[in-house]
Design an enzyme around this catalytic site. Structure first.
Site, PDB file in Angstrom:
ATOM      1  N   CYS A 148     -21.934  19.189 -24.437  1.00 48.53           N
ATOM      2  CA  CYS A 148     -20.935  19.998 -23.719  1.00 48.53           C
ATOM      3  C   CYS A 148     -20.826  21.433 -24.210  1.00 48.53           C
ATOM      4  O   CYS A 148     -21.061  22.371 -23.450  1.00 48.53           O
ATOM      5  CB  CYS A 148     -19.568  19.324 -23.814  1.00 48.53           C
ATOM      6  SG  CYS A 148     -19.485  17.739 -22.954  1.00 48.53           S
ATOM      7  N   LYS A 156     -23.057  14.429 -33.901  1.00 48.78           N
ATOM      8  CA  LYS A 156     -21.788  13.983 -34.458  1.00 48.78           C
ATOM      9  C   LYS A 156     -21.893  12.478 -34.685  1.00 48.78           C
ATOM     10  O   LYS A 156     -22.817  11.828 -34.176  1.00 48.78           O
ATOM     11  CB  LYS A 156     -20.620  14.316 -33.517  1.00 48.78           C
ATOM     12  CG  LYS A 156     -20.671  13.597 -32.194  1.00 48.78           C
ATOM     13  CD  LYS A 156     -19.495  13.960 -31.291  1.00 48.78           C
ATOM     14  CE  LYS A 156     -18.220  13.304 -31.750  1.00 48.78           C
ATOM     15  NZ  LYS A 156     -17.109  13.495 -30.796  1.00 48.78           N
ATOM     16  N   LYS A 166     -11.770  23.143 -17.314  1.00 49.81           N
ATOM     17  CA  LYS A 166     -12.766  22.438 -18.137  1.00 49.81           C
ATOM     18  C   LYS A 166     -13.549  23.414 -19.015  1.00 49.81           C
ATOM     19  O   LYS A 166     -13.698  23.211 -20.231  1.00 49.81           O
ATOM     20  CB  LYS A 166     -13.725  21.666 -17.217  1.00 49.81           C
ATOM     21  CG  LYS A 166     -14.965  21.104 -17.897  1.00 49.81           C
ATOM     22  CD  LYS A 166     -14.639  20.048 -18.920  1.00 49.81           C
ATOM     23  CE  LYS A 166     -15.927  19.445 -19.501  1.00 49.81           C
ATOM     24  NZ  LYS A 166     -15.655  18.385 -20.466  1.00 49.81           N
ATOM     25  N   HIS A 186     -12.763  22.152 -38.868  1.00 55.85           N
ATOM     26  CA  HIS A 186     -13.569  21.540 -39.925  1.00 55.85           C
ATOM     27  C   HIS A 186     -14.880  22.310 -40.040  1.00 55.85           C
ATOM     28  O   HIS A 186     -15.721  22.273 -39.148  1.00 55.85           O
ATOM     29  CB  HIS A 186     -13.837  20.069 -39.616  1.00 55.85           C
ATOM     30  CG  HIS A 186     -12.585  19.262 -39.447  1.00 55.85           C
ATOM     31  ND1 HIS A 186     -11.774  18.921 -40.512  1.00 55.85           N
ATOM     32  CD2 HIS A 186     -11.983  18.762 -38.336  1.00 55.85           C
ATOM     33  CE1 HIS A 186     -10.732  18.229 -40.065  1.00 55.85           C
ATOM     34  NE2 HIS A 186     -10.841  18.128 -38.746  1.00 55.85           N
ATOM     35  N   ALA A 187     -15.031  23.010 -41.142  1.00 56.27           N
ATOM     36  CA  ALA A 187     -16.241  23.826 -41.340  1.00 56.27           C
ATOM     37  C   ALA A 187     -17.468  22.930 -41.448  1.00 56.27           C
ATOM     38  O   ALA A 187     -17.414  21.833 -41.989  1.00 56.27           O
ATOM     39  CB  ALA A 187     -16.090  24.679 -42.592  1.00 56.27           C
ATOM     40  N   GLY A 188     -18.588  23.422 -40.924  1.00 60.55           N
ATOM     41  CA  GLY A 188     -19.814  22.642 -40.963  1.00 60.55           C
ATOM     42  C   GLY A 188     -21.001  23.464 -40.525  1.00 60.55           C
ATOM     43  O   GLY A 188     -20.968  24.700 -40.566  1.00 60.55           O
ATOM     44  N   VAL A 217     -21.143  10.339 -18.717  1.00 57.81           N
ATOM     45  CA  VAL A 217     -19.868  10.456 -18.007  1.00 57.81           C
ATOM     46  C   VAL A 217     -19.735   9.395 -16.926  1.00 57.81           C
ATOM     47  O   VAL A 217     -18.705   8.725 -16.797  1.00 57.81           O
ATOM     48  CB  VAL A 217     -19.711  11.867 -17.401  1.00 57.81           C
ATOM     49  CG1 VAL A 217     -18.478  11.940 -16.504  1.00 57.81           C
ATOM     50  CG2 VAL A 217     -19.619  12.906 -18.508  1.00 57.81           C
TER      51      VAL A 217
END
EC number: 1.1.1.22
Length: 434
Positions: A263, A325, A207, A254-256, A11
């Protein structure tokens, strides 16, 4: 304006570089001397597309600096940002605020004249009040306004998110602080970015509520995927069918194999603890955390079932993608950290490829790392896609098939069409495709 950024993690470094690109003078500060030395030499300690060029351009332009000593940068700053880590505290799930409070104490002793102290780190409701109290205790004469300005950066798209955000949220009580924050973000006015000014506690909660809701959407579609497998439906078409409803939207449907990263896991846990302490449990989010943890473990059973349904002794499993990811090297709470050890415990030899495997090599030392997807397929009894990097989306299946012991593709991200894969002679297993 002059900005001091305390913390050069994900960040802090992205925010500091982007503020410098807006034209502000920014000094990024970190106690890790080796990290500062590396940044001064042009190295980037994290992987984020475009960040290396952004940093280099602003260093060259004389707008971005790096230092281990905060004294001068804080003394001359209009705004000092706290962007240090807030990991989950061991044992209870609360956010560990020790780095935040230590930064506040240090800042208090260095400020000179009116200064806005901005919490960029993700912190529980009421943290700004405590920072304010710390500064007043350490330096009663300090003219400081404490502000909450949460970040909403997606790893892999952080620069775009900072420069073209959906919104900027600022929690402030002092009109002078509002004026400083408006000036810092003035370049975004050209894009008509909504800037929402709220109370400080409201900003802090926004947040957590945002991340918890997105985690809930992911977990919801994963549960629907299980139902699809049981009744013979297709989760991708279900997701599209409900996502076309503007009240729902298609993002995060989105399935996964479950959410991970820096986070969602820690922020959902922190919100659960905050809500319980306030006497108002958030049971939907508690369930989300439990279901997501179980899902990662269930994925290894799914892979084992698709190979032979039992012991994997003597089998070789190829894994494509290990980071949580694409477009990041972040391994925090990545599904692979549950799936790969479970496959190894079942007796499998695991070989893998990830385009940014630096952290993965340290965290999965017993994996045989390869240089490309085709080397991973060599001699494998199954190929498992865990992370949907772009380069995995158009593999040459005709080239891969003869490399494998058995042509088995387990697609935990649904990036391939089942009929196309089966037409190439593979056994195919996806997610929620009954």
């Amino acid at each position: 304006m002059h900005v001091a950024m305390i913390g050069t993690g994900y960040v802090g470094l992205v925010s500091g570089a982007c503020f410098a690109d807006f034209g502000h003078i920014v000094t990024c500060i970190d106690k890790d001397a080796s990290k500062i030395e590396r940044l001064r030499a042009g190295g980037i300690p994290i992987y984020e597309p475009g960040l290396d060029k952004l940093v280099a351009d602003n260093v060259r332009a004389g707008r971005l600096f790096f230092d281990t000593d905060p004294a001068e940068a804080v003394r001359t700053a209009d705004a000092v940002f706290i962007a240090v880590g807030t990991p989950s505290r061991r044992g209870d799930g609360h956010a560990d605020l020790s780095y935040v409070y230590a930064a506040a104490e240090e800042i208090a002793g260095l400020v000179d004249g009116f200064t806005v102290v901005v919490t960029k780190s993700t912190v529980p409701v009421g943290t700004g009040d405590e920072i304010d109290a710390i500064i007043k205790r350490v330096r009663p004469d300090a003219d400081v306004a404490v502000v909450s300005n949460p970040e909403f950066l997606r790893e892999g798209a952080a620069i775009e998110d900072f420069k073209r955000p959906d919104r900027v949220v600022v929690g402030a009580h002092d009109p002078r602080a509002e004026a400083v924050m408006r000036e810092l973000y003035r370049p975004l006015f050209l894009n008509e970015t909504p800037i929402l000014f709220t109370g400080r506690r409201t900003s802090e909660l926004i947040k957590y509520a945002a991340n918890a809701f997105l985690a809930l959407k992911i977990t919801f579609i994963n549960e629907i995927a299980n139902l699809c497998e049981a009744v013979g439906a297709d989760v991708q078409q279900v997701a599209r069918g409900i996502g076309l409803d503007n009240r729902i939207g298609g993002k995060f449907l989105h399935a996964g194999p479950g959410y991970g990263g820096s986070c969602f896991p820690k922020d959902t846990l922190a919100l659960v603890r905050t809500a319980r302490d306030a006497g108002t449990p958030v049971e939907l989010i508690e369930t989300t955390v439990k279901v997501n943890d179980a899902r990662k473990k269930a994925m290894s059973r799914k892979v084992i079932g698709a190979i032979n349904g039992k012991d994997l002794t003597g089998k070789t499993v190829g894994v494509l993608g290990l980071t949580f990811k694409p477009n990041t090297d972040d391994m925090r709470d990545a599904p692979s950290l549950d799936i790969v050890p479970a496959l190894q415990a079942a007796g499998a030899q695991v070989q893998a490829f990830d385009p940014e495997a630096h952290e993965a090599r340290q965290m999965l030392p017993d994996v045989a790392f390869k240089n490309d997807p085709y080397a991973v397929a060599q001699g494998a009894d199954a190929l498992v896609i865990i992370t949907e990097w772009d380069q995995f989306r158009a593999l040459d299946l005709d080239r891969i098939k003869p490399l494998m012991n058995k042509p088995v593709l387990i697609d935990l991200r649904n990036i391939y069409k089942p009929d196309d894969v089966r037409a190439s002679g593979f056994a195919y297993t996806g997610i929620g495709r009954g």
